[in-house]
Design a protein around this motif. Structure first.
Motif, PDB file in Angstrom:
ATOM      1  N   TYR A  64       6.869  -6.423   8.764  1.00 55.39           N
ATOM      2  CA  TYR A  64       5.575  -5.364   9.119  1.00 55.39           C
ATOM      3  C   TYR A  64       5.233  -6.572  10.955  1.00 55.39           C
ATOM      4  N   ASP A  65       4.776  -7.538  10.574  1.00 51.82           N
ATOM      5  CA  ASP A  65       3.900  -8.836  11.571  1.00 51.82           C
ATOM      6  C   ASP A  65       4.833 -10.034  10.949  1.00 51.82           C
ATOM      7  N   LEU A  66       4.209 -10.553  11.930  1.00 51.72           N
ATOM      8  CA  LEU A  66       4.085 -12.172  11.811  1.00 51.72           C
ATOM      9  C   LEU A  66       3.595 -12.810  12.807  1.00 51.72           C
ATOM     10  N   PHE A  86       4.934  -4.249   2.913  1.00 52.36           N
ATOM     11  CA  PHE A  86       3.566  -4.148   3.712  1.00 52.36           C
ATOM     12  C   PHE A  86       2.499  -5.343   3.337  1.00 52.36           C
ATOM     13  N   PHE A  87       2.583  -5.693   2.131  1.00 51.69           N
ATOM     14  CA  PHE A  87       1.188  -7.009   1.952  1.00 51.69           C
ATOM     15  C   PHE A  87       1.413  -7.931   2.344  1.00 51.69           C
ATOM     16  N   GLN A  88       1.122  -9.549   2.443  1.00 51.84           N
ATOM     17  CA  GLN A  88       0.916 -10.504   3.238  1.00 51.84           C
ATOM     18  C   GLN A  88       1.284 -12.347   2.008  1.00 51.84           C
ATOM     19  N   GLY A  89       1.760 -12.358   2.516  1.00 49.44           N
ATOM     20  CA  GLY A  89       2.546 -14.016   2.077  1.00 49.44           C
ATOM     21  C   GLY A  89       2.777 -14.573   3.079  1.00 49.44           C
ATOM     22  N   ILE A  90       3.328 -15.641   3.005  1.00 53.52           N
ATOM     23  CA  ILE A  90       3.433 -17.004   4.051  1.00 53.52           C
ATOM     24  C   ILE A  90       4.867 -17.428   3.694  1.00 53.52           C
ATOM     25  N   THR A 111      -3.048  -8.184   0.725  1.00 51.52           N
ATOM     26  CA  THR A 111      -4.288  -7.525   1.298  1.00 51.52           C
ATOM     27  C   THR A 111      -3.645  -8.446   2.691  1.00 51.52           C
ATOM     28  N   TYR A 112      -4.507  -9.086   2.255  1.00 45.38           N
ATOM     29  CA  TYR A 112      -4.795 -10.068   3.506  1.00 45.38           C
ATOM     30  C   TYR A 112      -4.616 -11.993   3.353  1.00 45.38           C
ATOM     31  N   ILE A 113      -4.329 -13.021   4.162  1.00 45.50           N
ATOM     32  CA  ILE A 113      -4.879 -13.974   4.282  1.00 45.50           C
ATOM     33  C   ILE A 113      -5.195 -14.697   5.661  1.00 45.50           C
ATOM     34  N   GLY A 164      -0.054   6.987  -1.354  1.00 42.07           N
ATOM     35  CA  GLY A 164       0.876   7.451  -0.600  1.00 42.07           C
ATOM     36  C   GLY A 164       1.323   5.534  -1.005  1.00 42.07           C
ATOM     37  N   SER A 165       1.694   4.803   0.131  1.00 38.08           N
ATOM     38  CA  SER A 165       2.692   3.428  -0.081  1.00 38.08           C
ATOM     39  C   SER A 165       1.566   2.639   0.781  1.00 38.08           C
ATOM     40  N   PHE A 166       0.806   1.554   0.696  1.00 42.44           N
ATOM     41  CA  PHE A 166      -0.230   0.570   1.155  1.00 42.44           C
ATOM     42  C   PHE A 166       0.472   1.074   2.626  1.00 42.44           C
ATOM     43  N   TYR A 167       1.495   0.848   3.090  1.00 40.30           N
ATOM     44  CA  TYR A 167       2.146   0.825   4.469  1.00 40.30           C
ATOM     45  C   TYR A 167       0.860   2.019   5.351  1.00 40.30           C
ATOM     46  N   GLU A 168       1.255   3.498   4.054  1.00 38.75           N
ATOM     47  CA  GLU A 168       1.612   4.528   4.904  1.00 38.75           C
ATOM     48  C   GLU A 168      -0.844   5.013   4.385  1.00 38.75           C
TER      49      GLU A 168
END
Length: 548
Positions: free
Chosen positions: A105-107, A125-129, A143-145, A176-180
């Motif tokens: 969803y994001d890079l 939709f959770f963040q990682g590396i 949720t954020y990095i 709902g989902s984290f994304y929603e």
């Protein structure tokens, strides 16, 4: 999609408002006409451009090397580019092959210790590396990095050994989902809330803290203390480090005056009084007293006679001094490079205090041979040293006029105390090239005009003030290139604001000695010197479609 990604992949419309092209600093024969609906700057020989509703990549000769197939694209970095297909992002190489499939969803590109990574949001939709091959380095469970980025103005890192922290909040799946939920209300997942984890350069978790806002998360003094500990104890095992860090977090905050700061963090900042005195004492400079008055000597040589109540030795920092000035700076100002690669250079002055009710009236060079006024105050005017520059001292002149309004202008004096530019300019900027860019206001019948001019390091005029309505340097090249705006009708300051998004005539000027040469002329509504790619010599610009 995060706000960061929206910014990276934003467009300026569908070619009904603007078109984009490229100008060459080598001449008009290599220009690329404004054919594209959007564009990114050239990087590593390629530029991402948008044709219709799809993005592809071109070379500097406008040859298409990766076809128009993406819904979004970024410039290449280290042989890779982030692209978007539909709602998802992936990474391609210069052959247009996916090295990381479009499933995120994001890079966001992230460099750590010289290695390339991506902060990513996967299908949860959770963040990682992930690394440049797509291997997961930090699990996607946050949720954020938040990266602890370098301070841009001083080019130094906040913390050497703590590059980022993560934030985590539990998600109520019944809603709902984290994304929603994120799409519905991103603010509820603000990174100031939840569990914060800090990490070291090897992606090891160092400590955790629960926070409801930034004030009860990790504080600067705590991170600074941990960072210093890590710097000194790199050899210890992780278990020992985490136990010690827990103990450090329990300590009370130190008084700001008693905190010990690693000298390597000083960067381009001025030295403290203790640092100045210790350094100059080590070189043999001594403040001495005779008959109740104070002077300065080096060894047996008296530099400043004992005729002052007190002498204060002060430090100034300049960036990239001119090579022609190094000798005088070393001889008279104790000049030295603190960091030659970054051009950070120390100079030292001496300010006498003789019981003036306000501030000192003059200053000496460290050698005592050059004496300059610090401030001159008259009934309706004042002249004071504003700051130091790579060419010398910038003076601020203030004067009350008939309407009781204060006018502010600047003058420039070189290291020997000789005036290079008189106090008639609203702004004086000494550039890395040694040229001096000035602005001067001129009152006309329908308002006020702002005249730009360029001088050499000795104060000789190169571009007369008023020839161009704007001049900006190209910082990424040392070829003495400037971007200027030429106007048949010279605009007032108010007119410039009203027409800032209209098409204008831009010229690229090359300065050779004291002469200039126009190497390209083009029409654009918006162009920035920092968009220049030094490798290809191509400069991205935007033009209003209706004026094309």
């Amino acid at each position: 999609m995060s706000a960061h990604s929206q910014e990276l992949f934003s467009t300026y419309g569908n070619c009904t408002e603007y078109t984009h092209g490229f100008i060459s600093i080598e001449g008009e024969s290599k220009d690329i006409a404004p054919l594209y609906c959007d564009a990114m700057s050239f990087s590593e020989g390629l530029a991402a451009v948008k044709k219709g509703d799809k993005w592809g990549f071109i070379e500097a000769n406008n040859n298409v090397v990766i076809g128009f197939q993406y819904d979004g694209a970024r410039s290449f970095s280290d042989g890779q580019s982030i692209v978007r297909q539909g709602d998802f992002y992936g990474v391609i190489n210069k052959r247009g092959e996916f090295v990381i499939p479009p499933r995120y969803y994001d890079l966001m590109s992230y460099e750590l210790e010289g290695k390339q990574y991506f902060i990513s949001r996967d299908s949860t939709f959770f963040q990682g590396i992930i690394d440049r091959e797509g291997k997961e380095i930090l699990p996607h469970r946050y949720t954020y990095i938040i990266t602890l980025e370098p301070i841009v103005t001083t080019e130094r890192k906040l913390y050497k050994n703590i590059p980022f922290y993560t934030a985590f909040q539990k998600i109520d799946s019944s809603q709902g989902s984290f994304y929603e939920q994120f799409k519905g209300n991103a603010f509820q997942f603000s990174p100031e809330k939840g569990r914060h984890d800090i990490y070291d350069l090897q992606f090891n978790k160092l400590a955790s803290k629960l926070a409801t806002n930034y004030s009860d998360g990790f504080q600067h003094h705590q991170l600074q203390r941990i960072d210093t500990f890590l710097e000194k104890n790199a050899h210890k095992k992780m278990e020992e480090k985490t136990m010690a860090i827990d103990s450090l977090l329990a300590l009370p905050e130190l008084d700001s005056m008693s905190q010990v700061i690693d000298p390597s963090y000083v960067g381009s900042g001025r030295m403290t009084s203790n640092e100045i005195n210790s350094y100059l004492d080590s070189l043999g400079y001594r403040v001495f007293t005779e008959n109740g008055k104070t002077g300065l000597r080096k060894g047996n040589e008296i530099l400043i006679p004992a005729q002052h109540t007190e002498l204060e030795r002060v430090n100034g920092v300049i960036r990239f001094p001119q090579s022609e000035d190094i000798a005088i700076l070393e001889e008279h100002y104790g000049g030295r490079f603190r960091n030659k690669i970054k051009g950070i250079f120390d100079v030292f002055m001496v300010i006498p205090h003789d019981g003036e009710p306000t501030q000192a009236s003059h200053q000496y060079s460290l050698s005592g041979a050059i004496k300059l006024p610090v401030r001159i105050v008259n009934k309706q005017s004042k002249k004071v040293i504003s700051r130091i520059t790579p060419l010398g001292f910038l003076y601020l002149h203030t004067k009350a006029n008939v309407a009781e309004k204060e006018s502010r202008t600047y003058s420039l004096v070189n290291w020997r105390g000789q005036e290079l530019l008189p106090g008639v300019y609203q702004n004086i900027e000494v550039l890395k090239t040694g040229h001096v860019l000035v602005t001067q206001e001129k009152e006309v019948g329908n308002g006020m005009e702002e005249h730009f001019g360029l001088f050499n390091r000795k104060g000789k005029e190169i571009i007369p003030a008023g020839m161009y309505s704007d001049i900006k340097p190209f910082d990424k090249t040392s070829d003495n290139l400037y971007l200027a705006i030429w106007s048949e009708h010279y605009p007032t300051i108010a007119e410039k604001k009203e027409t800032q998004y209209a098409n204008k005539t831009y010229v690229i000027i090359k300065v050779d000695g004291n002469s200039t040469k126009v190497i390209n002329t083009f029409s654009a509504s918006m162009v920035y010197p920092w968009h220049l790619d030094p490798e290809t010599g191509m400069l991205r610009y935007k033009r209003n479609f209706e004026d094309k």
